[in-house]
Structure formats: C-alpha cells, structure tokens
Design an enzyme around this catalytic site. Structure first.
Site, PDB file in Angstrom:
ATOM      1  N   LYS A 109       0.844  -1.208   0.000  1.00 23.01           N
ATOM      2  CA  LYS A 109       0.000   0.000   0.000  1.00 23.01           C
ATOM      3  C   LYS A 109       0.880   1.259   0.000  1.00 23.01           C
ATOM      4  O   LYS A 109       2.073   1.185   0.286  1.00 23.01           O
ATOM      5  CB  LYS A 109      -0.928  -0.010   1.220  1.00 23.01           C
ATOM      6  CG  LYS A 109      -1.829  -1.249   1.298  1.00 23.01           C
ATOM      7  CD  LYS A 109      -2.934  -1.255   0.248  1.00 23.01           C
ATOM      8  CE  LYS A 109      -3.520  -2.615   0.013  1.00 23.01           C
ATOM      9  NZ  LYS A 109      -4.669  -2.977   0.792  1.00 23.01           N
TER      10      LYS A 109
HETATM   11  C1  LIG Z   1      -5.778  -3.978   1.059  1.00 20.84           C
HETATM   12  C2  LIG Z   1      -7.229  -3.663   1.112  1.00 20.84           C
HETATM   13  C3  LIG Z   1      -8.035  -4.030   2.212  1.00 20.84           C
HETATM   14  C4  LIG Z   1      -7.580  -4.969   3.299  1.00 20.84           C
HETATM   15  O1  LIG Z   1      -6.441  -4.621   3.972  1.00 20.84           O
HETATM   16  P1  LIG Z   1      -5.567  -5.758   4.696  1.00 20.84           P
HETATM   17  O2  LIG Z   1      -4.604  -4.945   5.497  1.00 20.84           O
HETATM   18  O3  LIG Z   1      -4.894  -6.552   3.634  1.00 20.84           O
HETATM   19  O4  LIG Z   1      -6.461  -6.558   5.545  1.00 20.84           O
HETATM   20  C5  LIG Z   1      -9.345  -3.586   2.243  1.00 20.84           C
HETATM   21  N1  LIG Z   1      -9.855  -2.846   1.239  1.00 20.84           N
HETATM   22  C6  LIG Z   1      -9.130  -2.505   0.164  1.00 20.84           C
HETATM   23  C7  LIG Z   1      -9.773  -1.672  -0.897  1.00 20.84           C
HETATM   24  C8  LIG Z   1      -7.800  -2.913   0.048  1.00 20.84           C
HETATM   25  O5  LIG Z   1      -7.095  -2.581  -1.031  1.00 20.84           O
END
Ligand SMILES: *Cc1c(COP(=O)(O)O)cnc(C)c1O
Length: 369
Positions: free
Chosen positions: A190
C-alpha cells in the site's frame, strides 16, 4: 533495473533501500525497551497518522480488514442490517460486512473513475440500510460529498475504505474527515505499507475510536487493565510495525508526489487505446495503482509478458461474482462487469525509473491494436 525483469510490477525491496539506516535505528530502539505490544511507538504513530489525515483520532489495529470490521462492530451494525458496497473493490470490504453478520448490497460504479456511483447508492438505500462503504480505490477518493449528503438524508453511516488512499483528498479533506470513520491498511504494497500486516481507524469521533480500541484489546477497561468490560478480540498494531510506519510516514507525501509524476509520464506516453481511469475534478488522488482500460487484454498482457514487464488486475472477478458473495447479487451491474474485462494495472512504485515507464509505453505502442 535488474536483468531478469526489466520492469517489475512492484519492487518492494527497491522501495526500502533508502530507508534502511532509519529503519535500523527504529528497530534498535524497540529492541532496547522491549515493549513489543502497546509500546510508545504505537501511540506516537497514531498521533502522527491522525495529524497526517487531518483528523482528530487514530487507533492502530492488526490489518485493514480488521479496521473495517471493527468500525462496523463499534457502530453495532450486524444481523438485519444492510451495508451498501461497490462491487469493484478488494474482497476485504465485503468480508468485513459478512463477518459482522450484516448483508452486503452491491452497487455499480462510474464508468470513468470505476468508483462507487452515488446514483446507484441512492437507488439501493432501503429501511434496512445501516451504512454506505465509500471505497477510495486506486488512490482516488470516491465522491464523498454526494455520499455524505445521501447518508445524512437517510440517517446512515459512511464508512471510508481508505486502504488504497493514504494522503488522498476530496476537495480539501482527507479520508477520515468525511465519513463516520476511515479504515486504512498498511499491507506492504500500500502507499503507506508496514513490513508486514497493519491497519488503522481514523475518525473525529473520540467515543467511536475508544470503543474500537477496547474491542481490539480484549474489551479491556481503559482505567483498570485487569477488568474486561466487553468480550472483544485481539487486533493490535505491533510496536515494531508502528516504528517502521513512523519512518515511512515521514516520506509518504514525497512518495505520493513521485507516484503522481510517474503516472503523468504514463499519460503522455501511452497509446490512445490505453485509457487511464479518469480523475474527478474534486479529487486529488495518490495513485496507489496505475489502472488503464484496454481492448483485447489478452493480446496486451502477452506483449507485456514477452517484454518482461509486470502487470496486475484490480479486480478481474468483481465481488458479486466471487463464490461466497454471489448469493447477495440482486441485479445487473453492467459497468463493473464490462470494466472487469478491460482493466489493467501497469507497473508503479516510488523510485521507479522514468525510463522504465518509457519502456512500458514503447512496448504498448508496438501491440497490434
Ligand atoms: C488492502 C485492502 C483491504 C484490506 O487490507 P488488509 O490490510 O490486507 O487486511 C481492504 N480494502 C481494500 C480496498 C484494500 O485494497
């Protein structure tokens, strides 16, 4: 540039090269004090991240999925409630709704931005609606202005899924400043990524944040650590991850600017049949992904494979077509279904060489379309 893959989709090792010295200092401090859970770096990161979001409060949690689920649980959304979710999102948005026992109501997206369509949301609101998920996909915030007005009219919550939008803005505000609360993920890829899993909830509502902090720490009383006032769970942000996130948060704005410059280079260099997702004039995206729409995607991805260029698909199977959620599909979603065949995510990460963007564009220009 490595020899084997001229342009990887994402090179996380390269992203962290410049940060090694600062990360080494950060770990050593944590190793020295030994408070691996609820250490001082967690509170420091929460304060710094709230400030970056220009919101009043932040609580660190174990991951982004938990962040979404804990917001729903703290709002006491559960069986009998409906939560409106765009079908174009990562499955975690839907999982959180199902985990608390509520029913997801899938809606379509706008054809240009591929973000939740407020008109579709308006049409899906019923007397059972408890919340609207504003998913800020690809780094761009959804139309939180329109969604906020709808939510106020109907007395429902807006929950922002900001897992892909650290630092983005809609008009003058960031995620957390629009909805009831925003959920962030610090999954390594991210825009703000930990060195493992992590997440956070950001909100101006102090009581909601306190409730989430309690739920995420075994229901523990804020005043007596031996008393567990409610039956909660364990979903905490590790001290080591918080320490790493503080190092990376200090660079987030610069990394986001770098992403924007790289995307601008794509815009100038891409062939005309390769159409980037549109930017809402009220939005300032942080370009988590470089998503384009293309005709004849198999031909395009074969050409990228042959040239050693990485690519991704976000998301080729929309949520209403995923096996566990298909039972909730209750009407055609033509925009998201059509887009699923055309979307393509091009390589993008901070520190990528401009020449790598140029190479991707050259290869795409040579595709016989
Ligand atoms: C990555 C993501 C999540 C979940 O996050 P995690 O930390 O992997 O549990 C939720 N919503 C979106 C849109 C994402 O890209």
């Amino acid at each position: 540039m490595s020899g084997a893959t001229p342009v990887p989709f994402l090179d996380l090792a390269a992203v962290h090269l410049d940060l090694r010295d600062d990360l080494d200092v950060a770990w050593k401090e944590v190793l020295a004090h030994g408070r691996f859970i609820n250490g001082p770096e967690v509170a420091a990161f929460e304060a710094e991240f709230a400030a970056h979001c220009e919101a009043a409060h932040c609580v660190g949690v174990a991951n982004g999925t938990d962040a979404l689920e804990l917001i729903l649980a703290a709002l006491e959304i559960g069986p009998g409630d409906e939560v409106i979710v765009p079908a174009n999102t990562f499955v975690a948005t839907v999982e959180a709704v199902c985990t608390v026992g509520a029913r997801p109501r899938f809606v379509d997206v706008r054809p240009d931005t591929l973000l939740v369509d407020p008109d579709a949301v308006a049409a899906a609101i019923t007397s059972h609606t408890a919340a609207i998920m504003a998913v800020h996909l690809y780094g761009q915030m959804a139309d939180v202005d329109a969604l906020g007005k709808l939510a106020a009219q109907h007395g429902v919550a807006v929950i922002e899924d900001a897992a892909q939008a650290h630092g983005a803005r809609y008009q003058d505000r960031r995620p957390g400043g629009w909805g009831t609360a925003a959920a962030f993920s610090f999954y390594p890829g991210k825009n703000l990524g930990a060195l493992g899993d992590g997440g956070a909830v950001v909100s101006d509502d102090a009581q909601l944040i306190d409730r989430i902090r309690q739920l995420a720490d075994h229901g523990r009383s804020a005043t007596d650590r031996f008393v567990h006032e409610i039956s909660g769970r364990n979903s905490r942000l590790d001290t080591l991850q918080a320490a790493a996130l503080r190092v990376k948060l200090a660079r987030l704005d610069r990394m986001n600017e770098n992403r924007a410059a790289l995307v601008e280079r794509y815009r100038r260099g891409l062939p005309s049949w390769c159409v980037p997702v549109a930017v809402d004039p009220a939005a300032q995206p942080v370009y988590h992904l470089a998503v384009v729409q293309v005709p004849d995607r198999p031909t395009v991805t074969s050409a990228l494979d042959a040239a050693g260029i990485g690519w991704g698909l976000h998301y080729p199977v929309p949520c209403h077509r995923q096996p566990p959620f298909a039972e909730y599909a209750d009407g055609p979603l033509p925009v998201v279904d059509a887009a699923a065949e055309r979307i393509l995510s091009l390589p993008l990460f901070p520190g990528m060489a401009p020449e790598q963007i140029d190479l991707v564009c050259e290869v795409l220009h040579d595709v016989p379309i």
